[in-house]
Design a protein around this motif. Structure first.
Motif, PDB file in Angstrom:
ATOM      1  N   ASN A 154       1.287 -41.107 -27.634  1.00 17.90           N
ATOM      2  CA  ASN A 154       0.719 -41.553 -26.364  1.00 17.90           C
ATOM      3  C   ASN A 154      -0.656 -40.955 -26.088  1.00 17.90           C
ATOM      4  O   ASN A 154      -1.423 -41.488 -25.299  1.00 17.90           O
ATOM      5  CB  ASN A 154       1.675 -41.213 -25.218  1.00 17.90           C
ATOM      6  CG  ASN A 154       2.933 -42.058 -25.288  1.00 17.90           C
ATOM      7  OD1 ASN A 154       2.898 -43.155 -25.828  1.00 17.90           O
ATOM      8  ND2 ASN A 154       4.029 -41.549 -24.771  1.00 17.90           N
ATOM      9  N   HIS A 155      -0.952 -39.777 -26.701  1.00 17.20           N
ATOM     10  CA  HIS A 155      -2.204 -39.097 -26.403  1.00 17.20           C
ATOM     11  C   HIS A 155      -3.225 -39.172 -27.538  1.00 17.20           C
ATOM     12  O   HIS A 155      -4.369 -38.778 -27.366  1.00 17.20           O
ATOM     13  CB  HIS A 155      -1.926 -37.615 -26.071  1.00 17.20           C
ATOM     14  CG  HIS A 155      -1.204 -37.441 -24.764  1.00 17.20           C
ATOM     15  ND1 HIS A 155       0.162 -37.458 -24.664  1.00 17.20           N
ATOM     16  CD2 HIS A 155      -1.682 -37.255 -23.515  1.00 17.20           C
ATOM     17  CE1 HIS A 155       0.507 -37.282 -23.396  1.00 17.20           C
ATOM     18  NE2 HIS A 155      -0.597 -37.157 -22.671  1.00 17.20           N
TER      19      HIS A 155
ATOM     20  N   TYR B 247      -1.154 -33.568 -27.544  1.00 16.35           N
ATOM     21  CA  TYR B 247      -1.809 -34.273 -28.640  1.00 16.35           C
ATOM     22  C   TYR B 247      -1.202 -33.883 -29.991  1.00 16.35           C
ATOM     23  O   TYR B 247      -0.712 -32.764 -30.154  1.00 16.35           O
ATOM     24  CB  TYR B 247      -3.311 -33.967 -28.670  1.00 16.35           C
ATOM     25  CG  TYR B 247      -4.042 -34.405 -27.432  1.00 16.35           C
ATOM     26  CD1 TYR B 247      -4.361 -35.735 -27.232  1.00 16.35           C
ATOM     27  CD2 TYR B 247      -4.410 -33.481 -26.459  1.00 16.35           C
ATOM     28  CE1 TYR B 247      -5.034 -36.145 -26.085  1.00 16.35           C
ATOM     29  CE2 TYR B 247      -5.079 -33.875 -25.306  1.00 16.35           C
ATOM     30  CZ  TYR B 247      -5.380 -35.221 -25.124  1.00 16.35           C
ATOM     31  OH  TYR B 247      -6.038 -35.623 -23.989  1.00 16.35           O
ATOM     32  N   ALA B 248      -1.255 -34.803 -30.952  1.00 14.85           N
ATOM     33  CA  ALA B 248      -0.921 -34.484 -32.341  1.00 14.85           C
ATOM     34  C   ALA B 248      -2.181 -33.893 -32.967  1.00 14.85           C
ATOM     35  O   ALA B 248      -3.258 -34.476 -32.865  1.00 14.85           O
ATOM     36  CB  ALA B 248      -0.486 -35.732 -33.089  1.00 14.85           C
TER      37      ALA B 248
ATOM     38  N   MET C 233      -4.063 -25.142 -27.841  1.00 14.42           N
ATOM     39  CA  MET C 233      -4.361 -25.700 -26.524  1.00 14.42           C
ATOM     40  C   MET C 233      -4.123 -27.210 -26.485  1.00 14.42           C
ATOM     41  O   MET C 233      -3.517 -27.749 -25.543  1.00 14.42           O
ATOM     42  CB  MET C 233      -5.817 -25.378 -26.156  1.00 14.42           C
ATOM     43  CG  MET C 233      -6.250 -25.868 -24.769  1.00 14.42           C
ATOM     44  SD  MET C 233      -6.959 -27.540 -24.803  1.00 14.42           S
ATOM     45  CE  MET C 233      -8.483 -27.250 -25.718  1.00 14.42           C
ATOM     46  N   LEU C 234      -4.565 -27.931 -27.511  1.00 17.87           N
ATOM     47  CA  LEU C 234      -4.426 -29.388 -27.533  1.00 17.87           C
ATOM     48  C   LEU C 234      -2.987 -29.824 -27.813  1.00 17.87           C
ATOM     49  O   LEU C 234      -2.537 -30.853 -27.304  1.00 17.87           O
ATOM     50  CB  LEU C 234      -5.377 -29.991 -28.573  1.00 17.87           C
ATOM     51  CG  LEU C 234      -6.867 -29.845 -28.248  1.00 17.87           C
ATOM     52  CD1 LEU C 234      -7.721 -30.333 -29.421  1.00 17.87           C
ATOM     53  CD2 LEU C 234      -7.237 -30.601 -26.981  1.00 17.87           C
ATOM     54  N   THR C 235      -2.264 -29.028 -28.606  1.00 16.05           N
ATOM     55  CA  THR C 235      -0.854 -29.333 -28.864  1.00 16.05           C
ATOM     56  C   THR C 235      -0.046 -29.214 -27.582  1.00 16.05           C
ATOM     57  O   THR C 235       0.794 -30.078 -27.271  1.00 16.05           O
ATOM     58  CB  THR C 235      -0.276 -28.397 -29.945  1.00 16.05           C
ATOM     59  OG1 THR C 235      -1.028 -28.558 -31.144  1.00 16.05           O
ATOM     60  CG2 THR C 235       1.188 -28.719 -30.220  1.00 16.05           C
TER      61      THR C 235
ATOM     62  N   GLU D 203     -13.508 -28.727 -20.431  1.00 15.81           N
ATOM     63  CA  GLU D 203     -14.609 -29.593 -20.855  1.00 15.81           C
ATOM     64  C   GLU D 203     -14.203 -30.474 -22.034  1.00 15.81           C
ATOM     65  O   GLU D 203     -14.435 -31.692 -22.026  1.00 15.81           O
ATOM     66  CB  GLU D 203     -15.820 -28.736 -21.236  1.00 15.81           C
ATOM     67  CG  GLU D 203     -17.056 -29.559 -21.602  1.00 15.81           C
ATOM     68  CD  GLU D 203     -18.235 -28.691 -22.031  1.00 15.81           C
ATOM     69  OE1 GLU D 203     -19.282 -29.274 -22.363  1.00 15.81           O
ATOM     70  OE2 GLU D 203     -18.094 -27.458 -22.058  1.00 15.81           O
ATOM     71  N   ILE D 204     -13.572 -29.865 -23.045  1.00 19.10           N
ATOM     72  CA  ILE D 204     -13.168 -30.639 -24.220  1.00 19.10           C
ATOM     73  C   ILE D 204     -12.059 -31.635 -23.869  1.00 19.10           C
ATOM     74  O   ILE D 204     -12.010 -32.759 -24.380  1.00 19.10           O
ATOM     75  CB  ILE D 204     -12.730 -29.702 -25.381  1.00 19.10           C
ATOM     76  CG1 ILE D 204     -12.624 -30.490 -26.698  1.00 19.10           C
ATOM     77  CG2 ILE D 204     -11.413 -29.023 -25.089  1.00 19.10           C
ATOM     78  CD1 ILE D 204     -13.920 -30.785 -27.338  1.00 19.10           C
TER      79      ILE D 204
END
Length: 468
Positions: free
Chosen positions: A4-5, A30-31, A24-26, A112-113
């Protein structure tokens, strides 16, 4: 997108940066995959598809700019976000001119990212949604498709099926009542692609010929095969070799001819009547019928194995009474066609005349409608067709529903007079939407329960057993 992300690839020669960004992104859903340099990233991308690449600008072996150029040459469809120190911002801006999506400065600020990633993925979703809507609109807007007229949803599905099957040599079986346009659909299948259009198209009206004549017409004969066979004759299958043969009224085939047709379908072999020499043919067969072949199989009149061979792709053509929304479009088309052929100026049709055409059940379907329009144009005295110009049976239909409400004294009861138009309106709406009560209720502006109760009071539930 993989979830989904979206799927993100992080490329940086510093393990700490890779690890912190990845975590952080996991956590954000996110994959995430990682690589220590551009070369490793390109190897990974051979096996994985990602949506976003976050890469450092300065790395050993292959830096961010070189990676960007490699991705561009490979036409890899992913957004590239570059990470840069303050001293290399100019280089990051230059990279954006070469196709990078955006850049961030180190040290990385999580919020920001995340904003940049979300912005890109939202843009992708909007693009996908727009493409989907455009495809839907393009389908709905097709009022004419290769000489077939109709914008009804059922016809749109047929258009899509014709396009899907046109590039194949699959056998097609077209079902539909007489006059629904089965022949036009067969032609459309053949003419849909330029490659097939150049090949032969041979048409045979099987029901119009006796069994003996049909066998000779399809398979050919040699001189002396029967009385009147004064010379060799090629059959329709040979004439259609490399192209398509359209067998209308396939239900007219005798048991003997069914066996011969099955052999052509299975092996591409045939013999002319009176000859034992086998001839090879490569023919795509399109068959049509207005009968229920399943019932004929149960009655022992049609071979089950032949039916399965013919019914690879099945197209069901709806009768005109189930696509009444197409009647105004068909009427307009036929007025234009026949006014030109007769050389008579007809500009329009009155609302009342059009209403009568829409209300009629059209047992002869489109063929009957076209015949009525042609006759009306010939007899019409003005530039606009009025209800007086239509055949008597169409003008009288209005009174048939009212007559049931008139008692023996010739008086129309008030209660019955009020019910008659409501019943007619509900029946017409139900016919338009193929007796789908949910769709009919929407069209009538009432809820489904109210419609169900009205149908019960009017005796309409017995007329149609489908629960919808």
């Amino acid at each position: 997108m993989h979830n989904n992300h979206g799927h993100i690839l992080i490329i940086d020669d510093e393990p700490l940066v890779r690890r912190s960004l990845s975590e952080m992104l996991t956590v954000s859903g996110y994959a995430v995959s990682t690589a220590c340099n551009g070369s490793e990233a390109l190897n990974l991308l051979k096996d994985y598809t990602v949506d976003i690449i976050i890469s450092d600008m300065k790395m050993p072996e292959m830096d961010g700019m070189q990676l960007l150029k490699s991705l561009k040459s490979l036409r890899y469809d992913a957004a590239v976000i570059l990470m840069t120190g303050y001293g290399t911002i100019d280089g990051a801006v230059e990279a954006m001119r070469h196709g990078a999506y955006d850049y961030v400065t180190k040290p990385i600020v999580d919020s920001e990212i995340k904003i940049i990633i979300k912005r890109y993925l939202d843009q992708c979703r909007i693009k996908e949604e727009n493409l989907r809507l455009k495809e839907q609109l393009s389908v709905k807007e097709r009022e004419v498709f290769l000489d077939i007229v109709g914008k009804d949803e059922k016809m749109q599905k047929i258009y899509n099926l014709i396009e899907a099957v046109s590039n194949t040599r699959a056998t097609v079986l077209i079902h539909g009542e007489s006059g629904t346009g089965k022949r036009l659909i067969a032609h459309a299948i053949h003419n849909c692609t330029t490659q097939e259009k150049k090949k032969p198209f041979v048409e045979v009206s099987c029901g119009a010929l006796t069994d003996t004549l049909l066998e000779s017409e399809l398979f050919g004969h040699v001189k002396g095969a029967f009385t009147g066979a004064i010379k060799d004759k090629m059959g329709r299958f040979e004439l259609a070799d490399g192209g398509t043969i359209f067998l209308d009224e396939i239900d007219a085939f005798s048991p003997v001819l069914q066996v011969k047709l099955l052999r052509v379908l299975q092996e591409g072999d045939l013999e002319r009547v009176g000859d034992n020499k086998t001839i090879k043919v490569d023919v795509r067969i399109i068959a049509a019928t207005n009968q229920s072949l399943e019932q004929l199989i149960e009655q022992g009149k049609f071979r089950k194995d032949l039916y399965y061979r013919l019914n690879i792709i099945s197209i069901e053509v709806p009768p005109l009474r189930l696509r009444k929304l197409d009647i105004p479009l068909l009427v307009k088309t036929f007025i234009s066609k026949h006014s030109k052929s007769i050389n008579k100026k007809i500009d329009d049709i009155s609302d009342k005349a059009l209403s009568l055409l829409i209300e009629y059940s059209w047992p002869g379907n489109i063929r009957e409608l076209e015949n009525v329009i042609e006759r009306t144009i010939i007899l019409c005295k003005g530039p606009v067709i009025s209800h007086h110009d239509l055949p008597d049976f169409l003008q009288k239909q209005k009174f048939s529903s009212e007559s049931a409400a008139v008692d023996k004294s010739g008086c129309l009861k008030l209660k019955d007079a009020l019910i008659a138009p409501e019943k007619e309106l509900i029946i017409n709406t139900l016919n338009t939407v193929n007796w789908n009560r949910t769709e009919a209720a929407k069209a009538l502006g009432i809820n489904r329960t109210t419609l169900y109760k009205k149908m019960g009071k009017l005796g309409l539930l017995k007329n149609n057993g489908r629960e919808q």
